[in-house]
Write an enzyme that holds these catalytic residues in place. Structure first.
Site, mmCIF file in Angstrom:
data_model
loop_
_atom_site.group_PDB
_atom_site.id
_atom_site.type_symbol
_atom_site.label_atom_id
_atom_site.label_comp_id
_atom_site.label_asym_id
_atom_site.label_seq_id
_atom_site.Cartn_x
_atom_site.Cartn_y
_atom_site.Cartn_z
ATOM 1 N N GLY A 1 0.832 -1.207 0.000
ATOM 2 C CA GLY A 1 0.000 0.000 0.000
ATOM 3 C C GLY A 1 0.861 1.250 0.000
ATOM 4 O O GLY A 1 2.098 1.176 -0.007
ATOM 5 N N ASN B 1 -5.776 14.227 0.955
ATOM 6 C CA ASN B 1 -6.798 13.282 1.414
ATOM 7 C C ASN B 1 -7.898 13.994 2.196
ATOM 8 O O ASN B 1 -9.008 13.518 2.285
ATOM 9 C CB ASN B 1 -6.173 12.192 2.300
ATOM 10 C CG ASN B 1 -5.175 12.727 3.301
ATOM 11 O OD1 ASN B 1 -4.251 13.457 2.937
ATOM 12 N ND2 ASN B 1 -5.343 12.383 4.554
ATOM 13 N N GLN C 1 -4.646 9.571 -3.368
ATOM 14 C CA GLN C 1 -6.018 10.077 -3.466
ATOM 15 C C GLN C 1 -6.375 10.534 -4.875
ATOM 16 O O GLN C 1 -7.560 10.670 -5.194
ATOM 17 C CB GLN C 1 -6.229 11.238 -2.484
ATOM 18 C CG GLN C 1 -6.168 10.817 -1.031
ATOM 19 C CD GLN C 1 -7.355 9.954 -0.603
ATOM 20 O OE1 GLN C 1 -8.372 9.865 -1.301
ATOM 21 N NE2 GLN C 1 -7.222 9.301 0.536
ATOM 22 N N SER D 1 -2.471 3.150 -3.329
ATOM 23 C CA SER D 1 -3.126 2.094 -2.535
ATOM 24 C C SER D 1 -4.383 1.640 -3.272
ATOM 25 O O SER D 1 -5.221 2.474 -3.639
ATOM 26 C CB SER D 1 -3.573 2.650 -1.177
ATOM 27 O OG SER D 1 -2.630 2.377 -0.197
ATOM 28 N N HIS E 1 -7.048 0.075 -2.201
ATOM 29 C CA HIS E 1 -8.364 0.177 -1.549
ATOM 30 C C HIS E 1 -9.018 1.540 -1.730
ATOM 31 O O HIS E 1 -10.209 1.697 -1.467
ATOM 32 C CB HIS E 1 -8.284 -0.198 -0.066
ATOM 33 C CG HIS E 1 -7.510 0.733 0.808
ATOM 34 N ND1 HIS E 1 -8.128 1.643 1.618
ATOM 35 C CD2 HIS E 1 -6.183 0.900 0.996
ATOM 36 C CE1 HIS E 1 -7.208 2.309 2.302
ATOM 37 N NE2 HIS E 1 -6.017 1.886 1.936
ATOM 38 N N THR F 1 6.171 -13.517 -0.931
ATOM 39 C CA THR F 1 5.229 -14.143 -1.873
ATOM 40 C C THR F 1 4.139 -13.139 -2.240
ATOM 41 O O THR F 1 3.571 -12.484 -1.368
ATOM 42 C CB THR F 1 4.608 -15.405 -1.229
ATOM 43 O OG1 THR F 1 5.684 -16.268 -0.873
ATOM 44 C CG2 THR F 1 3.658 -16.109 -2.178
ATOM 45 N N CYS G 1 -6.478 8.072 15.656
ATOM 46 C CA CYS G 1 -5.285 7.234 15.791
ATOM 47 C C CYS G 1 -5.737 5.828 16.148
ATOM 48 O O CYS G 1 -6.928 5.558 16.307
ATOM 49 C CB CYS G 1 -4.299 7.806 16.797
ATOM 50 S SG CYS G 1 -4.924 7.937 18.440
HETATM 51 N N1 PMP Z 1 -1.305 8.698 1.439
HETATM 52 C C1 PMP Z 1 -2.515 9.235 1.397
HETATM 53 C C2 PMP Z 1 -2.709 10.566 0.732
HETATM 54 C C3 PMP Z 1 -3.602 8.557 1.947
HETATM 55 O O1 PMP Z 1 -4.822 9.098 1.893
HETATM 56 C C4 PMP Z 1 -3.379 7.295 2.540
HETATM 57 C C5 PMP Z 1 -4.525 6.537 3.174
HETATM 58 N N2 PMP Z 1 -5.304 7.288 4.036
HETATM 59 C C6 PMP Z 1 -2.077 6.778 2.563
HETATM 60 C C7 PMP Z 1 -1.063 7.508 1.994
HETATM 61 C C8 PMP Z 1 -1.762 5.462 3.192
HETATM 62 O O2 PMP Z 1 -2.392 4.421 2.541
HETATM 63 P P1 PMP Z 1 -2.417 2.956 3.180
HETATM 64 O O3 PMP Z 1 -3.046 3.116 4.520
HETATM 65 O O4 PMP Z 1 -3.248 2.157 2.254
HETATM 66 O O5 PMP Z 1 -1.001 2.498 3.276
#
Ligand code: PMP
Length: 403
Positions: free
Chosen positions: A71, A161, A189, A207, A209, A245, A334
């Protein structure tokens, strides 16, 4: 929960229906190790290659420039780790000079901020944070003057974000290039929400998700000729740049998102999402006094709105909305679930107490225009209720000055 009442898509986005429909079949069949040399392993390797190609096509990069990670947090850490180690290499010092300056915006995500802080506190780097104003302005001339031949890395997010503010990353990347510095963008974002041009960018983090695929999968773009040292060492996966993996199910989900986001269906859905956000802001501003939309006159992500309400504790508003089944976000929670001041608002010059206020509403797939009026009504009722029991902030801020 009712996805139509979920307005926190910048935190995470619900999994695409096409992924939900196909995932059971996928895990029934695709369980082998992609590094295995027998047929089943080779089949998984093909899924891995196809997915890498789908993401590369989306971002208009070479597939070899894409590394799968867990991520954006890992991707961001990987860039800072690499460049710190690279800058200490004698060969690098001979060709680039000693470079110990890092420049970021003041409103980066904690996964960038904490890496920059670590290098400045523990490794003797100079860390310059470029201020972003409450109106969303950035002094590009000041930024350009800060980037000099001692600058190792300039890292600017593509979009915030929290407020959705969009930066001109190509312009900043060119400034970095002119001084021989590397340019990284946390584009987590921006992906899927605005057009991304990575032409002059050296590194970019993502990321899955955030684009309606699975959690625990992401990626880093590393342009040809840019260094990359493995943070996770071990096997030869990802061409020896990220051992472990492969998360083949996550990789596949990211590919499905890449396909969806390049389809006409996405374009239609997102036209609607932008309209929903704009209508929402208009109606909230019309029907409630004492509300401001942050960074409203700047270029923003089409799905994000960030609001300040006068005379209320935003946490109470959040709780009231939660009780009604609405999910929105305030500040940053947090891991303990407690609230701490938002890094973004602190970075814009708000006090710690003000940075606990502010409400982020982020729209996405599954939201419906028909839900918006009811949502606004619930906000109005909650604000009225909260205002009737809150201390006016002027009293709070006066106390704050005394402490
Ligand atoms: N950078 C930004 C701008 C984000 O919005 C986020 C997730 N909130 C992240 C990094 C980190 O992503 P992840 O939690 O999937 O590692």
């Amino acid at each position: 929960m009712n996805v139509a009442r979920y307005f926190d898509h910048n935190a995470t986005a619900p999994v695409l229906l096409s992924i939900q429909d196909e995932v059971a079949e996928f895990i029934k069949n695709e369980w082998a190790n992609p590094s295995a040399t027998y047929l089943k392993g080779r089949e998984e390797k093909i899924i891995l290659q196809d997915s890498r190609k789908a993401l590369a096509d989306w971002l208009k990069i070479d597939p070899l420039e894409w590394i799968f990670t867990s991520g954006a947090s890992e991707s961001n850490a990987l860039v800072f780790y690499t460049l710190d180690h690279q800058s200490q290499d004698s060969e690098f010092i001979r060709s680039h000079g000693l470079r110990k300056k890092i420049i970021t915006s003041s409103i980066e995500h904690p996964s960038v901020i904490e890496n920059a802080k670590f290098l400045s506190q523990k490794k003797g780097y100079q860390w310059v944070q470029i201020p972003i104003s409450k109106e969303g302005n950035i002094d590009y001339e000041y930024l350009e003057n800060q980037i000099d031949n001692s600058t190792l890395l300039v890292s600017f997010m593509a979009a915030s974000n929290e407020t959705g503010l969009v930066f001109d990353i190509q312009k900043i990347a060119k400034m970095a290039k002119n001084q021989g510095a590397y340019f990284h963008t946390d584009a987590t974002q921006a992906l899927g929400k605005i057009d991304l041009n990575l032409e002059d960018v050296d590194y970019a983090s993502f990321s899955a998700h955030k684009v309606n695929a699975f959690k625990g999968i992401g990626g880093l773009v590393v342009k040809n000729k840019c260094p990359l040292l493995p943070l996770i060492k071990g096997g030869g996966q990802e061409r020896f740049r990220r051992a472990g993996t492969e998360n083949i199910m996550g990789v596949w989900s990211f590919k499905k998102a890449a396909e969806f986001y390049q389809s006409g269906q996405k374009t239609l859905e997102f036209q609607n999402i932008k309209k929903m956000r704009d209508d929402f802001e208009l109606k909230i501003l019309e029907s409630l006094g004492g509300v401001q939309v942050t960074h409203q006159s700047s270029l923003r992500l089409p799905n994000t709105t960030h609001l300040f309400f006068d005379d209320i504790q935003t946490q109470s508003l959040l709780i009231n909305l939660d009780l009604k089944g609405y999910a929105v976000s305030v500040g940053s929670a947090c891991s303990s679930g407690a609230l701490r001041p938002s890094q973004t608002l602190l970075g814009m010059g708000y006090s710690a107490r003000q940075a606990l206020q502010g409400l982020r509403v982020s729209f996405g797939l599954g939201n419906k225009s028909s839900e918006i009026d009811q949502f606004i009504l619930e906000i109005k009722n909650s604000v009225a209720k909260t205002r009737s029991i809150s201390k006016p902030p002027s009293v709070l801020f006066a106390e704050e000055v005394k402490v």
